[in-house]
Design an enzyme around this catalytic site. Structure first.
Site, PDB file in Angstrom:
ATOM      1  N   LYS A   1       0.872  -1.176   0.000  1.00 20.71           N
ATOM      2  CA  LYS A   1       0.000   0.000   0.000  1.00 20.71           C
ATOM      3  C   LYS A   1       0.908   1.225   0.000  1.00 20.71           C
ATOM      4  O   LYS A   1       1.435   1.626   1.037  1.00 20.71           O
ATOM      5  CB  LYS A   1      -0.922  -0.018   1.232  1.00 20.71           C
ATOM      6  CG  LYS A   1      -2.005   1.074   1.220  1.00 20.71           C
ATOM      7  CD  LYS A   1      -1.495   2.343   1.854  1.00 20.71           C
ATOM      8  CE  LYS A   1      -2.475   3.490   1.681  1.00 20.71           C
ATOM      9  NZ  LYS A   1      -1.854   4.803   2.002  1.00 20.71           N
TER      10      LYS A   1
ATOM     11  N   GLU B   1       9.147   1.159  11.266  1.00 22.26           N
ATOM     12  CA  GLU B   1      10.200   2.182  11.197  1.00 22.26           C
ATOM     13  C   GLU B   1       9.476   3.514  11.289  1.00 22.26           C
ATOM     14  O   GLU B   1       8.859   3.974  10.336  1.00 22.26           O
ATOM     15  CB  GLU B   1      10.985   2.036   9.896  1.00 22.26           C
ATOM     16  CG  GLU B   1      12.283   2.818   9.899  1.00 22.26           C
ATOM     17  CD  GLU B   1      12.192   4.075   9.071  1.00 22.26           C
ATOM     18  OE1 GLU B   1      12.111   5.161   9.689  1.00 22.26           O
ATOM     19  OE2 GLU B   1      12.201   3.986   7.840  1.00 22.26           O
TER      20      GLU B   1
ATOM     21  N   CYS C   1      13.106  10.711   7.893  1.00 18.53           N
ATOM     22  CA  CYS C   1      12.977  10.323   9.301  1.00 18.53           C
ATOM     23  C   CYS C   1      14.326  10.370  10.017  1.00 18.53           C
ATOM     24  O   CYS C   1      14.364  10.355  11.248  1.00 18.53           O
ATOM     25  CB  CYS C   1      12.368   8.939   9.408  1.00 18.53           C
ATOM     26  SG  CYS C   1      13.209   7.703   8.403  1.00 18.53           S
TER      27      CYS C   1
ATOM     28  N   GLU D   1       9.362  16.238  15.673  1.00 21.58           N
ATOM     29  CA  GLU D   1      10.003  16.183  14.360  1.00 21.58           C
ATOM     30  C   GLU D   1       9.375  17.231  13.444  1.00 21.58           C
ATOM     31  O   GLU D   1       8.185  17.162  13.138  1.00 21.58           O
ATOM     32  CB  GLU D   1       9.814  14.778  13.790  1.00 21.58           C
ATOM     33  CG  GLU D   1      10.632  14.439  12.584  1.00 21.58           C
ATOM     34  CD  GLU D   1      10.446  12.979  12.193  1.00 21.58           C
ATOM     35  OE1 GLU D   1      11.376  12.422  11.578  1.00 21.58           O
ATOM     36  OE2 GLU D   1       9.388  12.393  12.492  1.00 21.58           O
TER      37      GLU D   1
END
Length: 526
Positions: free
Chosen positions: A222, A297, A331, A428
């Site tokens: 996906k 992750e 990331c 973040e």
């Protein structure tokens, strides 16, 4: 142009829409990007046969069962690139069934046979390197040189795991009784649901699909609704390489429905996900009912520690690479740059000068080193974080606002004297904003670096070998770069600790998450 788009949508919009000459000139005059010819880029991708807008189920390209489509936009211009199938739970269920059926043949092939198919897929990815990079730049926005780098990086996982397919070794355990033999087998886990993000639309797929197929698993992918075109092109090349129908399926569209079907299916034995921590937690909870294996992750909050004994030039170059790659949308970006007080002013001055040299623009332009953010919501988040910092005493050293190019472009930004009560420190930012944070001692730097729930990547710059060992071991992160800002490679394990995730991708360790260990006791052999 708008009329053509509506007509294409009414017909199912199965082909990518090239920008008209008038639309191109309108965009160029508005944003001074006259040298970019997105239409020619689209034509080149189409000529290579890599324009796919339908999902892939059981080796067949299919529309959404209800005919729904969703737009894919170029973030640099706002132009609609394509209308792709918007799928949901029914299509996902069929993709799972296809993957489950194919598993019983694909997993029975020899490792050498699977390896050859993966190797051919790698070769096709590399032979279509430019078209894939163009497609990635169009739908994601990253500069062409970064997109080309991602094709190399993404293909490297297919090559590596083609080789590792032949190295899945079991064990023979010395028996406790003379008439027994104790064996350990490693077998593929089964059907894998892979959910991937928009920031690396090729590499995040190959890093998951490569080891899964190498082990003998089959996959339902996906991709992000923002960047499905690269995923579909890669899947097309997999079919051409001889990966059998049903081994690799792609469904895109309604994320809650697709994710829900993957989580509740008893045929899906593993979920692998790269994305936000919040979504990762939902997937982990949703997989509990069927006790799936999960690898995650998730988000990061990477510290980049610059000690007073660092080589300033090396530190600036490494910090710049770690922070501004993909416009800060990775990331493992350096989210907090911690600088020791003795060199804070010197480093800040050199760093600001380096950031000033970054060229913002459409990724199709050769001079561009920073493209747009993925969408308006991303820009609004950056604005919120910068506003919070300045309201609490931080100072803008460079940038700090939307770029004059408009759309979702944001100026490369440096914010000074950031403290741990600011959003720029706690969360973040996922944008081109570099917060500088002064510190006094090594102990304080370690404390500040670890003062987060995240634990994906960390960086440090020092000339001291002893300090590099001490600090590397003290940092609570899955990845640590010492005097280097770009540390990802297919041969090393990638993954985080704490709330940055579970499991590892890449390297020989990346195979383990797709394998089950079976113990066999053979008796009465005397």
């Amino acid at each position: 142009m708008a009329m053509a788009m509506r007509r294409a949508a009414a017909l199912g919009a199965r082909h990518i829409l090239a920008a008209s000459a008038s639309a191109s000139s309108r965009v160029a005059s508005r944003r001074h990007m006259g040298s970019v010819d997105a239409g020619a880029a689209v034509d080149k991708i189409r000529a290579a046969g890599l324009l796919r807008t339908r999902g892939l189920i059981g080796g067949q390209w299919v529309d959404a069962y209800d005919g729904k489509t969703t737009e894919v936009q170029n973030p640099a211009t706002g132009e609609v690139l394509a209308n792709v199938a918007c799928m949901g739970n029914r299509e996902t269920a069929d993709a799972i069934t296809s993957a489950n059926t194919t598993f019983y043949t694909w997993s029975k092939l020899t490792a050498s046979e699977r390896s050859k198919a993966l190797r051919k897929w790698h070769d096709l990815l590399m032979s279509h390197k430019e078209e894939l990079a163009l497609l990635m730049t169009l739908e994601q926005g990253k500069p062409m040189k970064e997109a080309l780098g991602e094709v190399n990086y993404g293909a490297s996982f297919i090559e590596f795991f083609a080789e590792e397919a032949k190295r899945v070794y079991g064990d023979i355990i010395p028996p406790t009784l003379a008439d027994r033999r104790l064996l350990v087998l490693k077998q593929p886990i089964g059907v894998v649901g892979a959910i991937t993000p928009w920031n690396f639309p090729l590499a995040m797929i190959t890093r998951k699909v490569g080891p899964a197929l190498a082990c003998g698993c089959t996959v339902v992918v996906k991709p992000s609704e923002f960047t499905p075109l690269t995923a579909l092109a890669a899947a097309d090349l997999a079919l051409q390489a001889g990966i059998p129908a049903g081994a690799l399926n792609v469904v895109m569209g309604n994320a809650p429905e697709i994710g829900g079907e993957l989580m509740q299916s008893t045929q899906v034995r593993k979920i692998t996900f790269t994305g936000s921590t919040a979504v990762g937690k939902k997937l982990m909870a949703g997989s509990a009912n069927t006790v799936k294996k999960v690898s995650l992750e998730l988000g990061g909050n990477a510290p980049c520690i610059v000690f007073d004994d660092a080589d300033i030039d090396v530190a600036v170059k490494g910090s710049l690479a770690a922070k501004f790659r993909n416009s800060g949308q990775t990331c493992v970006c350096a989210n907090r740059i911690l600088v020791q007080e003795g060199i804070y002013e010197k480093f800040a001055s050199a760093f600001v000068k380096a950031v000033q040299s970054l060229q913002v623009g459409n990724g199709l332009e050769e001079s561009t080193s920073q493209g747009p953010l993925i969408n308006e919501a991303a820009v609004e988040k950056v604005e919120k974080f910068v506003g919070d910092a300045t309201s609490k005493g931080a100072n803008i050293m460079l940038g700090g606002k939307r770029h004059s190019l408009g759309m979702s472009f944001y100026e490369p930004t440096v914010v000074g004297n950031v403290s741990n009560d600011m959003l720029l420190f706690r969360e973040e930012v996922f944008g081109p904003v570099a917060p500088l944070i002064p510190f006094k001692t090594e102990e304080e730097a370690i404390h500040l670096a670890n003062d987060t729930n995240a634990g994906l990547a960390a960086y440090m710059f020092t000339k001291s070998i002893a300090r590099s060992w001490r600090v590397s071991e003290a940092l609570e992160y899955g990845l640590v770069g010492v005097n280097e800002g770009l540390i990802s490679t297919e041969v090393a394990p990638f993954g985080g600790v704490k709330q940055s995730g579970l499991g590892r991708e890449g390297s020989k360790y990346g195979m383990d998450d797709y394998l089950e260990i079976k113990y066999v006791c053979m008796g009465n052999l005397g």
